[in-house]
Design a protein around this motif. Sequence first.
Motif, PDB file in Angstrom:
ATOM      1  N   ARG A 169       2.816  14.800  -6.615  1.00 37.78           N
ATOM      2  CA  ARG A 169       1.574  15.474  -6.222  1.00 37.78           C
ATOM      3  C   ARG A 169       0.393  14.492  -6.273  1.00 37.78           C
ATOM      4  NH1 ARG A 169      -1.841  19.024  -8.726  1.00 37.78           N
ATOM      5  NH2 ARG A 169      -0.553  19.161 -10.600  1.00 37.78           N
ATOM      6  N   THR A 170       0.661  13.322  -5.681  1.00 38.08           N
ATOM      7  CA  THR A 170      -0.339  12.253  -5.658  1.00 38.08           C
ATOM      8  C   THR A 170      -0.880  12.116  -4.236  1.00 38.08           C
ATOM      9  OG1 THR A 170       0.827  11.074  -7.425  1.00 38.08           O
ATOM     10  CG2 THR A 170      -0.779   9.813  -6.126  1.00 38.08           C
ATOM     11  N   PHE A 171      -2.173  12.346  -4.074  1.00 46.41           N
ATOM     12  CA  PHE A 171      -2.777  12.337  -2.741  1.00 46.41           C
ATOM     13  C   PHE A 171      -2.641  10.965  -2.076  1.00 46.41           C
ATOM     14  CE2 PHE A 171      -6.771  12.461  -0.026  1.00 46.41           C
ATOM     15  CZ  PHE A 171      -6.211  13.284   0.932  1.00 46.41           C
ATOM     16  N   GLY A 172      -2.756   9.902  -2.850  1.00 46.58           N
ATOM     17  CA  GLY A 172      -2.628   8.565  -2.291  1.00 46.58           C
ATOM     18  C   GLY A 172      -1.267   8.319  -1.658  1.00 46.58           C
ATOM     19  N   VAL A 173      -0.212   8.893  -2.228  1.00 46.30           N
ATOM     20  CA  VAL A 173       1.133   8.733  -1.657  1.00 46.30           C
ATOM     21  C   VAL A 173       1.248   9.538  -0.364  1.00 46.30           C
ATOM     22  CG1 VAL A 173       3.610   8.912  -2.085  1.00 46.30           C
ATOM     23  CG2 VAL A 173       2.058   8.363  -3.965  1.00 46.30           C
ATOM     24  N   PHE A 174       0.657  10.739  -0.350  1.00 52.69           N
ATOM     25  CA  PHE A 174       0.623  11.506   0.903  1.00 52.69           C
ATOM     26  C   PHE A 174      -0.081  10.702   2.000  1.00 52.69           C
ATOM     27  CE2 PHE A 174       1.147  15.396  -1.800  1.00 52.69           C
ATOM     28  CZ  PHE A 174       2.208  15.950  -1.112  1.00 52.69           C
ATOM     29  N   LEU A 175      -1.205  10.085   1.645  1.00 53.48           N
ATOM     30  CA  LEU A 175      -1.944   9.289   2.627  1.00 53.48           C
ATOM     31  C   LEU A 175      -1.118   8.093   3.096  1.00 53.48           C
ATOM     32  CD1 LEU A 175      -5.572   9.230   1.132  1.00 53.48           C
ATOM     33  CD2 LEU A 175      -4.642  10.708   2.933  1.00 53.48           C
ATOM     34  N   THR A 176      -0.341   7.515   2.198  1.00 52.61           N
ATOM     35  CA  THR A 176       0.537   6.406   2.582  1.00 52.61           C
ATOM     36  C   THR A 176       1.554   6.853   3.627  1.00 52.61           C
ATOM     37  OG1 THR A 176       0.315   5.373   0.398  1.00 52.61           O
ATOM     38  CG2 THR A 176       2.198   4.705   1.739  1.00 52.61           C
ATOM     39  N   GLY A 177       2.161   8.019   3.397  1.00 53.45           N
ATOM     40  CA  GLY A 177       3.108   8.553   4.373  1.00 53.45           C
ATOM     41  C   GLY A 177       2.454   8.802   5.718  1.00 53.45           C
ATOM     42  N   LEU A 178       1.253   9.364   5.693  1.00 57.77           N
ATOM     43  CA  LEU A 178       0.527   9.615   6.937  1.00 57.77           C
ATOM     44  C   LEU A 178       0.178   8.313   7.642  1.00 57.77           C
ATOM     45  CD1 LEU A 178      -1.809  12.451   5.638  1.00 57.77           C
ATOM     46  CD2 LEU A 178      -0.111  12.693   7.466  1.00 57.77           C
ATOM     47  N   PHE A 179      -0.202   7.295   6.864  1.00 57.00           N
ATOM     48  CA  PHE A 179      -0.552   6.001   7.454  1.00 57.00           C
ATOM     49  C   PHE A 179       0.669   5.351   8.098  1.00 57.00           C
ATOM     50  CE2 PHE A 179      -1.125   1.366   7.094  1.00 57.00           C
ATOM     51  CZ  PHE A 179      -2.285   1.227   7.843  1.00 57.00           C
ATOM     52  N   VAL A 180       1.806   5.401   7.425  1.00 58.27           N
ATOM     53  CA  VAL A 180       3.038   4.830   7.986  1.00 58.27           C
ATOM     54  C   VAL A 180       3.420   5.564   9.280  1.00 58.27           C
ATOM     55  CG1 VAL A 180       5.511   4.475   7.605  1.00 58.27           C
ATOM     56  CG2 VAL A 180       3.879   4.001   5.767  1.00 58.27           C
ATOM     57  N   MET A 181       3.326   6.887   9.264  1.00 58.75           N
ATOM     58  CA  MET A 181       3.595   7.643  10.482  1.00 58.75           C
ATOM     59  C   MET A 181       2.601   7.255  11.583  1.00 58.75           C
ATOM     60  SD  MET A 181       4.479  11.442   8.998  1.00 58.75           S
ATOM     61  CE  MET A 181       4.842  12.115  10.606  1.00 58.75           C
ATOM     62  N   GLY A 182       1.344   7.021  11.191  1.00 60.35           N
ATOM     63  CA  GLY A 182       0.340   6.602  12.160  1.00 60.35           C
ATOM     64  C   GLY A 182       0.661   5.258  12.779  1.00 60.35           C
ATOM     65  N   ILE A 183       1.225   4.339  12.010  1.00 58.20           N
ATOM     66  CA  ILE A 183       1.628   3.038  12.547  1.00 58.20           C
ATOM     67  C   ILE A 183       2.705   3.222  13.612  1.00 58.20           C
ATOM     68  CG2 ILE A 183       2.909   0.939  11.949  1.00 58.20           C
ATOM     69  CD1 ILE A 183       1.350   0.829   9.351  1.00 58.20           C
ATOM     70  N   GLY A 184       3.683   4.082  13.311  1.00 59.43           N
ATOM     71  CA  GLY A 184       4.720   4.368  14.311  1.00 59.43           C
ATOM     72  C   GLY A 184       4.144   5.016  15.543  1.00 59.43           C
ATOM     73  N   MET A 185       3.204   5.941  15.346  1.00 58.45           N
ATOM     74  CA  MET A 185       2.547   6.604  16.476  1.00 58.45           C
ATOM     75  C   MET A 185       1.770   5.601  17.313  1.00 58.45           C
ATOM     76  SD  MET A 185       2.569  10.139  16.750  1.00 58.45           S
ATOM     77  CE  MET A 185       0.910  10.789  16.938  1.00 58.45           C
TER      78      MET A 185
END
Length: 438
Positions: free
Chosen positions: A103-119
């Motif tokens: 439940r760490t917001f920074g890890v959620f943001l990391t996942g979103l950022f990685v998905m954004g790189i793929g996008m």
Amino acid sequence: MSTSSASSQKSYLIPTIIIGVLFFVFGFITWINSTLIPYLQTACELTAAQAILVTFASYIAYVVMAIPSSWVLKFTGFKNGMILGLAIMAIGALVFIPASHSRTFGVFLTGLFVMGIGMALLQTAVNPYITILGPIDSAAKRISVMGICNKGAGAIAPLIMGAVLLNGLEAYAPEKLRSLTVTAKNQLLDQLAGKIITPYIIIAVAFILLAIAIYFSSLPDIKNEEQTNPDHVSKDRKSIFKYPYLWLGVLTIFLYVGVEVMAGDTIQLYGYKGLHIPIEIVKHYTTFTMLGMLAGYLLGIVLIPKYISQAKALKFAAILGIILSFGVIYAPGSYSILCLALLGFANAPMWPAIWPLTIDGLGKYLKLGSAFLIMGIGGGAILPWVWAKLGETSIGFQNAFWLLVPCYAFILFFATIGNKVGKTTGKTINGTGKATTR
């Protein structure tokens, strides 16, 4: 219809369907953010400005990855670039598993950022691909279909994810959590965070299956613009900086994506925190914005370019955006929400017009110019965050929408004057009135 013509249309059908599926993926993943914002704000105990970093993490990846994406595509080609982009997105989706457990917001943001790189990699490949795939005189039809795939997914995503993540969210309201012990509160929020694991496992599997399908497909690779459209006239200049209309177009894309995200992603947060409308109601608001965009695309199929050019459509859309922005700012309650949702209709013709007006005549700089345009998607990271920061001040969330007005004013400038600055005449994409979509 001649045999060769029928054969040509058939050869473009499968690639167009594949690209359509990718645009559906873009839409679904992009507009999940509108649901993630209130969900993660509650699960991770965030302020509005912190929660809006969901969009920041997703869209700032385009700024970071756009230029590297053009370099990657030079080595991989479009097809393998799409496969790589989907694989990266699958990894990003799986990051949500440890993010949920901690439940760490920074890890959620990391996942979103990685998905954004793929996008970003996918977008850099797919946007010019659909523009130049097949005969240029039929591009408008392909582009309109892409828009419908994209915004159709955008309308579905909040309904599906809202039903999974936001149902019963009122039980986790801050005033109710304050009455619990720290242990009880954490257990309850951990339970809420756990809701996200299964959806993102399914999303990751879907990305992998789509990558496999593309690998075994007959999707052709496209090396450059001239290969597909030999009639396209462009005289390459010594530097990409010699195309002033390109840089005005990049800024226009930056502002457009910012206002598009504000209309789609912030509408739930605005209704819930700004107007104090129950979450069970506001969770559907992004769908209303997407339906507005769908209506705009369908109208575009009928009107563009037979009755109106893309450039004129962009002009009228910008004027409508300014008018509706004043409605968002001054209209009371639900009428303000209605005007914000209707911005989806005004926004629909914008990306399809801005893109071809900007890449028109770039010649050998097509891929690099496309990468800069994809970088402009970073507006979706910056402008919503500025809105949230302003909204948390004394001016309030509604007055913070003043940010929309200068953005639409600049889009109007680009539609009327900016797209012509430094542009040479000739038989170009601009002359056909064709476009692409996000």
